[in-house]
Design a protein around this motif. Structure first.
Motif, PDB file in Angstrom:
ATOM      1  N   TYR A   1       0.901   2.056  66.054  1.00 12.89           N
ATOM      2  CA  TYR A   1       1.174   3.325  65.355  1.00 12.89           C
ATOM      3  C   TYR A   1      -0.069   3.782  64.585  1.00 12.89           C
ATOM      4  O   TYR A   1      -0.449   4.951  64.619  1.00 12.89           O
ATOM      5  CB  TYR A   1       2.329   3.155  64.370  1.00 12.89           C
ATOM      6  CG  TYR A   1       3.715   3.294  64.961  1.00 12.89           C
ATOM      7  CD1 TYR A   1       4.036   4.360  65.791  1.00 12.89           C
ATOM      8  CD2 TYR A   1       4.722   2.362  64.671  1.00 12.89           C
ATOM      9  CE1 TYR A   1       5.314   4.494  66.327  1.00 12.89           C
ATOM     10  CE2 TYR A   1       5.997   2.486  65.201  1.00 12.89           C
ATOM     11  CZ  TYR A   1       6.289   3.552  66.026  1.00 12.89           C
ATOM     12  OH  TYR A   1       7.541   3.693  66.544  1.00 12.89           O
ATOM     13  N   ARG A   2      -0.688   2.824  63.878  1.00 11.77           N
ATOM     14  CA  ARG A   2      -1.858   3.188  63.056  1.00 11.77           C
ATOM     15  C   ARG A   2      -3.014   3.685  63.918  1.00 11.77           C
ATOM     16  O   ARG A   2      -3.639   4.706  63.600  1.00 11.77           O
ATOM     17  CB  ARG A   2      -2.291   1.982  62.221  1.00 11.77           C
ATOM     18  CG  ARG A   2      -3.593   2.198  61.467  1.00 11.77           C
ATOM     19  CD  ARG A   2      -3.881   1.073  60.511  1.00 11.77           C
ATOM     20  NE  ARG A   2      -3.973  -0.213  61.133  1.00 11.77           N
ATOM     21  CZ  ARG A   2      -5.030  -0.639  61.826  1.00 11.77           C
ATOM     22  NH1 ARG A   2      -6.075   0.167  62.017  1.00 11.77           N
ATOM     23  NH2 ARG A   2      -5.065  -1.857  62.346  1.00 11.77           N
TER      24      ARG A   2
ATOM     25  N   GLU B   1      -0.334   7.565  63.671  1.00 10.07           N
ATOM     26  CA  GLU B   1       1.028   7.799  63.190  1.00 10.07           C
ATOM     27  C   GLU B   1       1.216   6.953  61.928  1.00 10.07           C
ATOM     28  O   GLU B   1       1.958   5.969  61.922  1.00 10.07           O
ATOM     29  CB  GLU B   1       2.043   7.439  64.269  1.00 10.07           C
ATOM     30  CG  GLU B   1       1.914   8.269  65.541  1.00 10.07           C
ATOM     31  CD  GLU B   1       2.862   7.815  66.628  1.00 10.07           C
ATOM     32  OE1 GLU B   1       4.080   8.038  66.488  1.00 10.07           O
ATOM     33  OE2 GLU B   1       2.381   7.229  67.628  1.00 10.07           O
TER      34      GLU B   1
ATOM     35  N   ASP C   1       2.596   7.521  58.956  1.00  9.56           N
ATOM     36  CA  ASP C   1       3.929   7.481  58.328  1.00  9.56           C
ATOM     37  C   ASP C   1       4.841   6.488  59.043  1.00  9.56           C
ATOM     38  O   ASP C   1       5.536   5.697  58.400  1.00  9.56           O
ATOM     39  CB  ASP C   1       4.566   8.877  58.347  1.00  9.56           C
ATOM     40  CG  ASP C   1       3.867   9.846  57.402  1.00  9.56           C
ATOM     41  OD1 ASP C   1       3.119   9.369  56.523  1.00  9.56           O
ATOM     42  OD2 ASP C   1       4.056  11.064  57.554  1.00  9.56           O
ATOM     43  N   SER C   2       4.838   6.528  60.367  1.00  7.98           N
ATOM     44  CA  SER C   2       5.685   5.602  61.147  1.00  7.98           C
ATOM     45  C   SER C   2       5.237   4.161  60.917  1.00  7.98           C
ATOM     46  O   SER C   2       6.069   3.253  60.815  1.00  7.98           O
ATOM     47  CB  SER C   2       5.599   5.940  62.632  1.00  7.98           C
ATOM     48  OG  SER C   2       6.107   7.224  62.889  1.00  7.98           O
TER      49      SER C   2
ATOM     50  N   LYS D   1       3.792   2.942  58.256  1.00  9.98           N
ATOM     51  CA  LYS D   1       4.172   2.548  56.893  1.00  9.98           C
ATOM     52  C   LYS D   1       5.651   2.205  56.806  1.00  9.98           C
ATOM     53  O   LYS D   1       6.035   1.177  56.227  1.00  9.98           O
ATOM     54  CB  LYS D   1       3.838   3.695  55.932  1.00  9.98           C
ATOM     55  CG  LYS D   1       4.200   3.449  54.474  1.00  9.98           C
ATOM     56  CD  LYS D   1       3.358   2.351  53.857  1.00  9.98           C
ATOM     57  CE  LYS D   1       3.647   2.192  52.376  1.00  9.98           C
ATOM     58  NZ  LYS D   1       2.995   0.995  51.799  1.00  9.98           N
ATOM     59  N   ILE D   2       6.500   3.040  57.397  1.00  7.34           N
ATOM     60  CA  ILE D   2       7.950   2.808  57.350  1.00  7.34           C
ATOM     61  C   ILE D   2       8.307   1.484  58.020  1.00  7.34           C
ATOM     62  O   ILE D   2       9.063   0.673  57.491  1.00  7.34           O
ATOM     63  CB  ILE D   2       8.703   3.981  58.023  1.00  7.34           C
ATOM     64  CG1 ILE D   2       8.573   5.252  57.168  1.00  7.34           C
ATOM     65  CG2 ILE D   2      10.174   3.638  58.230  1.00  7.34           C
ATOM     66  CD1 ILE D   2       9.017   6.512  57.883  1.00  7.34           C
TER      67      ILE D   2
ATOM     68  N   TYR E   1      -5.452   4.266  53.717  1.00  8.04           N
ATOM     69  CA  TYR E   1      -5.143   5.628  54.160  1.00  8.04           C
ATOM     70  C   TYR E   1      -4.518   6.466  53.041  1.00  8.04           C
ATOM     71  O   TYR E   1      -4.504   7.697  53.110  1.00  8.04           O
ATOM     72  CB  TYR E   1      -4.222   5.602  55.379  1.00  8.04           C
ATOM     73  CG  TYR E   1      -4.951   5.251  56.648  1.00  8.04           C
ATOM     74  CD1 TYR E   1      -5.620   6.217  57.378  1.00  8.04           C
ATOM     75  CD2 TYR E   1      -4.992   3.932  57.118  1.00  8.04           C
ATOM     76  CE1 TYR E   1      -6.311   5.886  58.543  1.00  8.04           C
ATOM     77  CE2 TYR E   1      -5.677   3.600  58.278  1.00  8.04           C
ATOM     78  CZ  TYR E   1      -6.335   4.579  58.980  1.00  8.04           C
ATOM     79  OH  TYR E   1      -7.015   4.265  60.128  1.00  8.04           O
ATOM     80  N   SER E   2      -4.010   5.792  52.004  1.00  8.03           N
ATOM     81  CA  SER E   2      -3.483   6.506  50.835  1.00  8.03           C
ATOM     82  C   SER E   2      -4.544   6.623  49.736  1.00  8.03           C
ATOM     83  O   SER E   2      -4.238   7.013  48.605  1.00  8.03           O
ATOM     84  CB  SER E   2      -2.261   5.764  50.286  1.00  8.03           C
ATOM     85  OG  SER E   2      -1.251   5.671  51.265  1.00  8.03           O
TER      86      SER E   2
ATOM     87  N   LYS F   1       6.441  20.506  53.453  1.00  5.56           N
ATOM     88  CA  LYS F   1       5.948  19.162  53.141  1.00  5.56           C
ATOM     89  C   LYS F   1       5.964  18.247  54.373  1.00  5.56           C
ATOM     90  O   LYS F   1       5.391  17.168  54.362  1.00  5.56           O
ATOM     91  CB  LYS F   1       6.805  18.521  52.042  1.00  5.56           C
ATOM     92  CG  LYS F   1       6.877  19.325  50.751  1.00  5.56           C
ATOM     93  CD  LYS F   1       5.524  19.464  50.079  1.00  5.56           C
ATOM     94  CE  LYS F   1       5.654  20.212  48.749  1.00  5.56           C
ATOM     95  NZ  LYS F   1       4.321  20.466  48.148  1.00  5.56           N
TER      96      LYS F   1
ATOM     97  N   THR G   1       5.104  16.671  58.022  1.00  6.81           N
ATOM     98  CA  THR G   1       3.869  16.562  58.811  1.00  6.81           C
ATOM     99  C   THR G   1       3.943  17.526  59.990  1.00  6.81           C
ATOM    100  O   THR G   1       5.035  17.975  60.377  1.00  6.81           O
ATOM    101  CB  THR G   1       3.684  15.133  59.360  1.00  6.81           C
ATOM    102  OG1 THR G   1       4.759  14.835  60.256  1.00  6.81           O
ATOM    103  CG2 THR G   1       3.655  14.114  58.233  1.00  6.81           C
TER     104      THR G   1
END
Length: 583
Positions: free
Chosen positions: A217-218, A222, A224-225, A227-228, A256-257, A537, A539
């Motif tokens: 994912y990273r 992706e 957000d995916s 991280k979840i 990334y944050s 808000k 993506t």
């Protein structure tokens, strides 16, 4: 490339000498292992696994192999070679020597049973992948699948698919890799659900599959995916033997944050595990490269150039030893070249550019993956130009001065043109944004669908009337937000044929079906973005999925085609306008 070739030649000479020494030592060990030759194969096998991956353990494998040769037992000889290849799977030359011996023997004797020669090709694939030879690894994995009689839903197939997933990801086929890791994760979780008291390592296997899926994912951006899913893993699997990989992911995602300090703290906390090459069941070169790379990036975020350089040079050393090349390696050499460019150290800049070009040639040949940031920030043609300038400057300082002046002049001219073009484009985008903002929020009707006045050749009036009414209902009910709409599907839902529907839409809307549906979606999303601050808000990918597009790229392309600006620009300007109104 000169540097790499020189190093490789030198390393090959050393390895050749080393192989001769090892062969000599092995012969001596075989002589002193006579006392072990009387032991049963099962005993020798058990003794090896008690001392697995140790020098003492190696003596038992050598005894096993020598006993098999003396007894002319082909199957046991293949097992002995296989075990030695496994023992040396982190040493490409030695691992290859032993596994090739086994494959050659199996071929000459036409030996075949449930395990061999299929398992030999599986081990060969692993050695090739550890050596960074992904094309060869894929070839031998497929050879393994061809010869093995694997249960499509069994554990061995899951392991096989895991390795295919790793190679697919290294080639840049992220969608294919995601599909495999998702299936493996589902397989492991289903087994655990059905057999809660007998997990046989399936819990650890599920955490490893989850880690590989997070990493995929990273790499596919992706975040957000990633991280979840990683948070889900941390809540249940941090105590797994692979739990430290979830902490590694967490640290990377902190980068990334822009949370650089937490990123460094988390990655550093698991670095001893990630870098433990002796832990053969867990060690993967790419995890160590990830750790070093994001430590370097995080220190760069904190403006700590010394630590940034320290970790990037660790990747350089690791690359020379392992030859494991992935896009992060390419990015590392770009960063090193840029660092020494800023220090006016032309020799080191040229050194790392040479390495970068070598890696780039390998990646371009073997991989489909293209590092977007590298190509955008410092594309290859510019690097070639810089390299040529550096070679000339190292030969003649006078040429350096002249070329530098010329380069500065050219860059200044290009910069001025770039600034002018940027200003012009921003002004044009702003005008288009204001036009979109000025439009009302009500649904726009592109045509007045007057049933009586529409006469279309080759289509009866009754059919035209039916289709216009169906299109009106289609728009009013916002059915265009469904995914995977097509002319055939739409015609079927209207109870007509695709030819008539295409003719009517072309005649009334003056566009094809795909453009008609996309324009309806774009009109809808413009209204919703203007009215719904929460929707803004989301993506771009989430918005695309919400309104029926399969990918964020397809949505952005359709939005730009209709409006002349990108959706991200439109949302950014909407937010600015909203903030100004609040003030």
């Amino acid at each position: 490339m000169r540097i790499f070739n020189t190093m490789k030649c030198f390393k090959n000479v050393l390895k050749a000498v080393f192989l001769l020494v090892i062969t000599s030592l092995t012969a001596q060990q075989l002589q002193v292992a006579d006392s072990l030759l009387k032991k049963d194969y099962k005993v020798l096998d058990s003794l090896y696994y008690v001392h697995e991956y140790t020098e003492k353990g190696k003596l038992y494998i050598i005894a096993y192999l020598e006993k098999a040769k003396l007894e002319d037992d082909i199957e046991k000889t293949l097992i002995g070679y296989h075990l030695l290849a496994d023992f040396y799977d982190n040493d490409y030359e030695l691992g290859t020597q032993y596994i090739d011996s086994a494959i050659t023997l199996a071929s000459k004797t036409s030996f075949k049973n449930k395990s061999y020669p299929a398992a030999l090709y599986g081990r060969k694939a692993t050695i090739e992948r550890f050596g960074g030879n992904f094309q060869n690894a894929l070839y031998y994995l497929l050879k393994n699948l061809e010869l093995a009689n694997l249960d499509p839903n069994g554990l061995q197939m899951t392991y096989f698919n895991h390795n295919i997933g790793l190679i697919k990801r290294d080639y840049g086929d992220f969608e294919g890799a995601k599909s495999i890791f998702k299936k493996n994760l589902k397989f492991d979780r289903n087994y655990l659900k059905e057999n809660p008291e007998d997990d046989r390592g399936f819990f650890d296997s599920s955490i490893l599959s989850l880690h590989e899926l997070v990493r995929t994912y990273r790499l596919n951006k992706e975040i957000d995916s990633a991280k979840i899913l990683n948070d889900e893993g941390l809540s249940t699997g941090v105590n797994s033997i692979f739990g430290y990989l979830l902490i590694l992911n967490d640290g990377i995602l902190d980068y990334y944050s822009n949370d650089f300090r937490n990123s460094i703290e988390k990655i550093t906390s698991v670095l001893p595990r990630v870098s433990n090459v002796k832990n053969r069941d867990e060690f993967e070169v790419y995890n160590l490269i990830d750790a070093y790379f994001y430590l370097g990036k995080s220190y760069e975020g904190l403006n700590d150039q010394e630590q940034k350089l320290f970790y990037y040079e660790k990747i350089d050393s690791l690359t020379e030893i392992s030859n494991y090349l992935i896009p992060e390696t390419k990015q590392t050499y770009l960063e090193l070249a840029e660092h020494y460019k800023q220090l006016n150290d032309s020799e080191k800049q040229l050194k790392y550019l040479d390495k970068l070009f070598y890696i780039d040639s390998i990646l371009d040949t073997n991989y489909k993956y293209v590092n977007d940031k590298l190509e955008t920030d410092y594309d290859i043609p510019n690097l070639i130009r810089d390299k040529e300038i550096l070679i000339d400057t190292l030969k003649d300082e006078n040429v350096k001065t002249a070329r530098t002046r010329l380069l500065v002049t050219i860059l200044l001219s290009v910069s001025l043109f770039g600034l002018f073009f940027f200003y012009y484009r921003q002004k044009r985008y702003r005008k288009k944004f204001e036009l979109l903002l000025a439009k009302g929020n009500e649904k726009e009707q592109e045509e007045n669908l007057n049933l009586e006045k529409k006469q279309i050749a080759d289509v009866s009036e009754a059919t035209v009337a039916h289709l216009i009414a169906s299109l009106q209902k289609f728009e009013d009910n916002e059915r265009f937000l469904k995914t995977n709409l097509s002319l055939d599907k739409l015609a079927k839902s209207f109870k007509t044929n695709s030819k008539y529907l295409s003719i009517v839409i072309n005649h009334i809307k003056h566009k094809n079906v795909s453009q008609y549906i996309n324009d309806l979606r774009i009109d809808y999303v413009i209204r919703k973005l203007k009215q719904d601050s929460k929707f803004r808000k989301f993506t771009i990918k989430a918005i695309a999925n919400e309104i029926g597009f399969n990918t964020d790229q397809a949505f952005s392309k359709a939005f730009y085609k209709k409006t002349g600006i990108s959706p991200s620009y439109f949302i950014k300007e909407l937010e600015k306008t909203s903030s100004l109104k609040k003030k």
